[in-house]
Motif scaffolding. Sequence first.
Motif, PDB file in Angstrom:
ATOM      1  N   ASN A   1       0.839  -1.210   0.000  1.00 34.70           N
ATOM      2  CA  ASN A   1       0.000   0.000   0.000  1.00 34.70           C
ATOM      3  C   ASN A   1       0.867   1.250   0.000  1.00 34.70           C
ATOM      4  O   ASN A   1       0.597   2.211  -0.730  1.00 34.70           O
TER       5      ASN A   1
ATOM      6  N   LYS B   1       2.105   1.700  -3.364  1.00 33.98           N
ATOM      7  CA  LYS B   1       1.040   2.030  -4.314  1.00 33.98           C
ATOM      8  C   LYS B   1       0.555   3.470  -4.153  1.00 33.98           C
ATOM      9  O   LYS B   1       0.227   4.140  -5.119  1.00 33.98           O
ATOM     10  N   TYR B   2       0.511   3.945  -2.893  1.00 31.00           N
ATOM     11  CA  TYR B   2      -0.098   5.258  -2.658  1.00 31.00           C
ATOM     12  C   TYR B   2       0.926   6.368  -2.395  1.00 31.00           C
ATOM     13  O   TYR B   2       0.592   7.402  -1.839  1.00 31.00           O
TER      14      TYR B   2
ATOM     15  N   ASP C   1       5.017   6.308   5.156  1.00 30.66           N
ATOM     16  CA  ASP C   1       5.335   6.765   3.801  1.00 30.66           C
ATOM     17  C   ASP C   1       5.144   8.269   3.674  1.00 30.66           C
ATOM     18  O   ASP C   1       4.585   8.906   4.575  1.00 30.66           O
TER      19      ASP C   1
ATOM     20  N   ILE D   1      -4.457  10.295   3.715  1.00 27.92           N
ATOM     21  CA  ILE D   1      -5.912  10.024   3.742  1.00 27.92           C
ATOM     22  C   ILE D   1      -6.566  11.175   4.512  1.00 27.92           C
ATOM     23  O   ILE D   1      -6.036  11.620   5.539  1.00 27.92           O
TER      24      ILE D   1
ATOM     25  N   PHE E   1     -13.513  -0.501   1.470  1.00 32.19           N
ATOM     26  CA  PHE E   1     -13.330   0.949   1.477  1.00 32.19           C
ATOM     27  C   PHE E   1     -12.165   1.339   0.568  1.00 32.19           C
ATOM     28  O   PHE E   1     -11.107   0.726   0.576  1.00 32.19           O
ATOM     29  N   ARG E   2     -12.379   2.401  -0.220  1.00 33.09           N
ATOM     30  CA  ARG E   2     -11.324   2.996  -1.024  1.00 33.09           C
ATOM     31  C   ARG E   2     -11.502   4.508  -0.919  1.00 33.09           C
ATOM     32  O   ARG E   2     -12.614   5.020  -1.042  1.00 33.09           O
ATOM     33  N   SER E   3     -10.404   5.214  -0.667  1.00 24.94           N
ATOM     34  CA  SER E   3     -10.548   6.660  -0.470  1.00 24.94           C
ATOM     35  C   SER E   3     -10.952   7.328  -1.786  1.00 24.94           C
ATOM     36  O   SER E   3     -10.688   6.812  -2.877  1.00 24.94           O
TER      37      SER E   3
ATOM     38  N   VAL F   1      -8.175   8.056  -4.318  1.00 24.93           N
ATOM     39  CA  VAL F   1      -7.688   6.847  -4.996  1.00 24.93           C
ATOM     40  C   VAL F   1      -8.654   6.451  -6.122  1.00 24.93           C
ATOM     41  O   VAL F   1      -8.243   6.070  -7.214  1.00 24.93           O
TER      42      VAL F   1
ATOM     43  N   GLY G   1      -7.246  -1.542  -7.150  1.00 23.69           N
ATOM     44  CA  GLY G   1      -7.352  -2.118  -5.808  1.00 23.69           C
ATOM     45  C   GLY G   1      -8.797  -2.491  -5.562  1.00 23.69           C
ATOM     46  O   GLY G   1      -9.693  -2.062  -6.293  1.00 23.69           O
ATOM     47  N   ILE G   2      -9.031  -3.312  -4.496  1.00 26.90           N
ATOM     48  CA  ILE G   2     -10.426  -3.685  -4.205  1.00 26.90           C
ATOM     49  C   ILE G   2     -10.846  -3.293  -2.788  1.00 26.90           C
ATOM     50  O   ILE G   2     -11.991  -3.491  -2.392  1.00 26.90           O
ATOM     51  N   GLY G   3      -9.937  -2.776  -2.009  1.00 25.65           N
ATOM     52  CA  GLY G   3     -10.313  -2.301  -0.668  1.00 25.65           C
ATOM     53  C   GLY G   3     -10.495  -3.402   0.340  1.00 25.65           C
ATOM     54  O   GLY G   3     -11.258  -3.253   1.294  1.00 25.65           O
TER      55      GLY G   3
ATOM     56  N   GLY H   1      -7.535  -5.312   1.436  1.00 29.17           N
ATOM     57  CA  GLY H   1      -6.233  -5.563   2.076  1.00 29.17           C
ATOM     58  C   GLY H   1      -6.202  -5.162   3.538  1.00 29.17           C
ATOM     59  O   GLY H   1      -5.815  -5.959   4.406  1.00 29.17           O
ATOM     60  N   LEU H   2      -6.627  -3.940   3.846  1.00 31.99           N
ATOM     61  CA  LEU H   2      -6.534  -3.471   5.225  1.00 31.99           C
ATOM     62  C   LEU H   2      -7.543  -4.162   6.144  1.00 31.99           C
ATOM     63  O   LEU H   2      -7.259  -4.386   7.316  1.00 31.99           O
TER      64      LEU H   2
HETATM   65  P1  ADP Z   1      -6.776  -1.371  -1.767  1.00 32.14           P
HETATM   66  O1  ADP Z   1      -5.367  -0.980  -1.628  1.00 32.14           O
HETATM   67  O2  ADP Z   1      -6.965  -2.597  -2.579  1.00 32.14           O
HETATM   68  O3  ADP Z   1      -7.642  -0.272  -2.203  1.00 32.14           O
HETATM   69  P2  ADP Z   1      -6.764  -1.575   1.104  1.00 32.14           P
HETATM   70  O4  ADP Z   1      -7.772  -2.183   2.030  1.00 32.14           O
HETATM   71  O5  ADP Z   1      -5.389  -2.059   1.233  1.00 32.14           O
HETATM   72  O6  ADP Z   1      -7.350  -1.776  -0.335  1.00 32.14           O
HETATM   73  O7  ADP Z   1      -6.779  -0.034   1.319  1.00 32.14           O
HETATM   74  C1  ADP Z   1      -8.014   0.622   1.451  1.00 32.14           C
HETATM   75  C2  ADP Z   1      -7.864   2.083   1.090  1.00 32.14           C
HETATM   76  O8  ADP Z   1      -7.103   2.745   2.106  1.00 32.14           O
HETATM   77  C3  ADP Z   1      -7.100   2.333  -0.163  1.00 32.14           C
HETATM   78  O9  ADP Z   1      -7.934   2.250  -1.295  1.00 32.14           O
HETATM   79  C4  ADP Z   1      -6.557   3.715   0.043  1.00 32.14           C
HETATM   80  O10 ADP Z   1      -7.539   4.644  -0.287  1.00 32.14           O
HETATM   81  C5  ADP Z   1      -6.317   3.776   1.537  1.00 32.14           C
HETATM   82  N1  ADP Z   1      -4.904   3.495   1.866  1.00 32.14           N
HETATM   83  C6  ADP Z   1      -4.377   2.359   2.354  1.00 32.14           C
HETATM   84  N2  ADP Z   1      -3.062   2.508   2.578  1.00 32.14           N
HETATM   85  C7  ADP Z   1      -2.750   3.779   2.253  1.00 32.14           C
HETATM   86  C8  ADP Z   1      -1.529   4.544   2.272  1.00 32.14           C
HETATM   87  N3  ADP Z   1      -0.360   4.022   2.678  1.00 32.14           N
HETATM   88  N4  ADP Z   1      -1.586   5.826   1.855  1.00 32.14           N
HETATM   89  C9  ADP Z   1      -2.755   6.372   1.452  1.00 32.14           C
HETATM   90  N5  ADP Z   1      -3.916   5.699   1.407  1.00 32.14           N
HETATM   91  C10 ADP Z   1      -3.916   4.405   1.802  1.00 32.14           C
END
Ligand code: ADP
Length: 555
Positions: A451, A454-455, A479, A484, A497-499, A502, A509-511, A513-514
């Motif tokens: 993540n 990626k972000y 990072d 967010i 959830f996806r911000s 993003v 992404g599918i939201g 992972g976290l």
């Molecule tokens: P995905 O990465 O597949 O979207 P995640 O559950 O890993 O799903 O993350 C959910 C959301 O949280 C992401 O879509 C992103 O908006 C936000 N996010 C996670 N990690 C970070 C990060 N390091 N910096 C900024 N936003 C993040």
Amino acid sequence: MPSRLTMVSGIQQLLTGERADPRAAQALFLVPLVVEFFLHLLPPESFDTDFAYGTAVALVPTLGAVAIARGLLASRWTTWLPVLDIVALGLYRMSDGTAIGVAVAFPAIWLGLQFGRRGVLVTTLTVLVCFVVPTLAKFGFTTAAFSRVAQITLMALICSAAVAMTAEMWKSQVELTRKNAARLEHALTDLIEQRRLTRTIVNGVDVGLVAIDEHGVYDTVNPRHREFMRLAYPQGHAGHAGQAGFVYDEDGVTLLASEQMPTTRAVGGEAFRDVLIWVGEEPSERRALAVSSTPYRRNDGEFAGAVLAYHDITELVQVSRVKDEFVASVSHELRTPLTSIIGYVDIILEDCEDLPADVRGYLVTVQRNARRLHRLVDDLLSTALHSVTKVLDIDRVSVSELLQRSALEAGKAATNAGLTLELDTSQQREELFVHGDSERLAQVFDNLLSNAIKYTPRGGHIVAALTQQDGQAVVCVQDTGRGISPAELGEVFTKFFRSSSVLTDAIPGIGLGLAITKTIVDAHGGEISVSSELGQGTTFEVRLPLPDPRSVPAA
Ligand code: ADP
């Protein structure tokens, strides 16, 4: 002679200081005068000139009162009427054998009533001029003469002043009552407007609303809820909580018993949010409703009833179902080829002993990543996320080593993305061990690092640090990425959830992972937290409990 009603209204008008009908006051004054007049007529010799003058003068204010009442004379002349009455009495007083002087109380009261303090002054002056001067002139400066005029003057003064004071008090009371009445009317108008506004809102919202009293009787039902009731109770509703009908549990098939109905629970004083129910006889027409109940209480804190809100979330539930079905079918499709890849890699690694070392190394990496991918696909496949932690393979695991391995692999991806990745173990030179599932914990670190990569835009920096605090291994992934927003920060661990940023930038992404990461950390008895600043960067902190040193065998 004015009627009784005219007199009463005249007196009331005098009291309230409005323009008075002087006929009422003059009529009252005339009563003792008429009596006295007849008494004087009986022995005709007592009808002397003073009496005749007095009668003539008394006629003037009487005619004046009639003229003012009829509008022939301006009302400002009213003051003169009681003054002339006093003059008439002064003349009567000069006549022998009459006690009519005491009738001065009437004009004194009139003046006090209608003109307040001014009236008291006028009364006193007029009485002094009309009674004192003639009496002293007639009887001389004798004690008896002084006593006579003193009595009359004092009586007129007391009557006038007492009435003036009473009238002033009355007027202030009337004024107060008027103000209170105006305030009440204003409050009433406000209340009516508020009610109208509330009714408009209640009737206009797209949410079913019901107010129920403490006995379960329906108080208010808005039109939207009537639609839901028609679905749930096609035979009609008795307007009482707990009526059984076509109301189903969240599975959409199990009928709710009366005591399970949201209305019954609400009447029991229970407060709840977003309880999912389905209503409707026909399965195809059934609607999903999220029901919330808020109890309300009287001033003394006693339960007085509840307000229930019914949101129609049928579309939402259907979309969620479709999403779950989609995820399930996509994962299923991915699982089959992945199983085959893992199987063949396993065979190659086991059977081909003469593989060059570097090829074997590549294949081991393929094998490990394919296995992780397989787990992820399994997670997607299972709709209940907590199932991922049901089969933890617990062992003594080196967090230091896991983090190092994840950072090493992420380092390559970071370089490709134009980022620098640093592993900081300077605070923790010793290896840290926890009880956990190595694959799952690796998944946690991989997710956080991937993540971060990626972000974080090109040129950014990522630090993965390991420390030990309060009997916990603390892994921080920091990072310098997009960050967010505070409004969205609380949702990052929510499934799917996806911000918004993003999504706008279409970062894949599918939201999940976290959400998975948090579930794994929770299952290890740990904690995960996040802090972030929009445009500045994000820090995830994972805390895993370290085993009691006495129970850990020396490595
Ligand atoms: P995905 O990465 O597949 O979207 P995640 O559950 O890993 O799903 O993350 C959910 C959301 O949280 C992401 O879509 C992103 O908006 C936000 N996010 C996670 N990690 C970070 C990060 N390091 N910096 C900024 N936003 C993040």
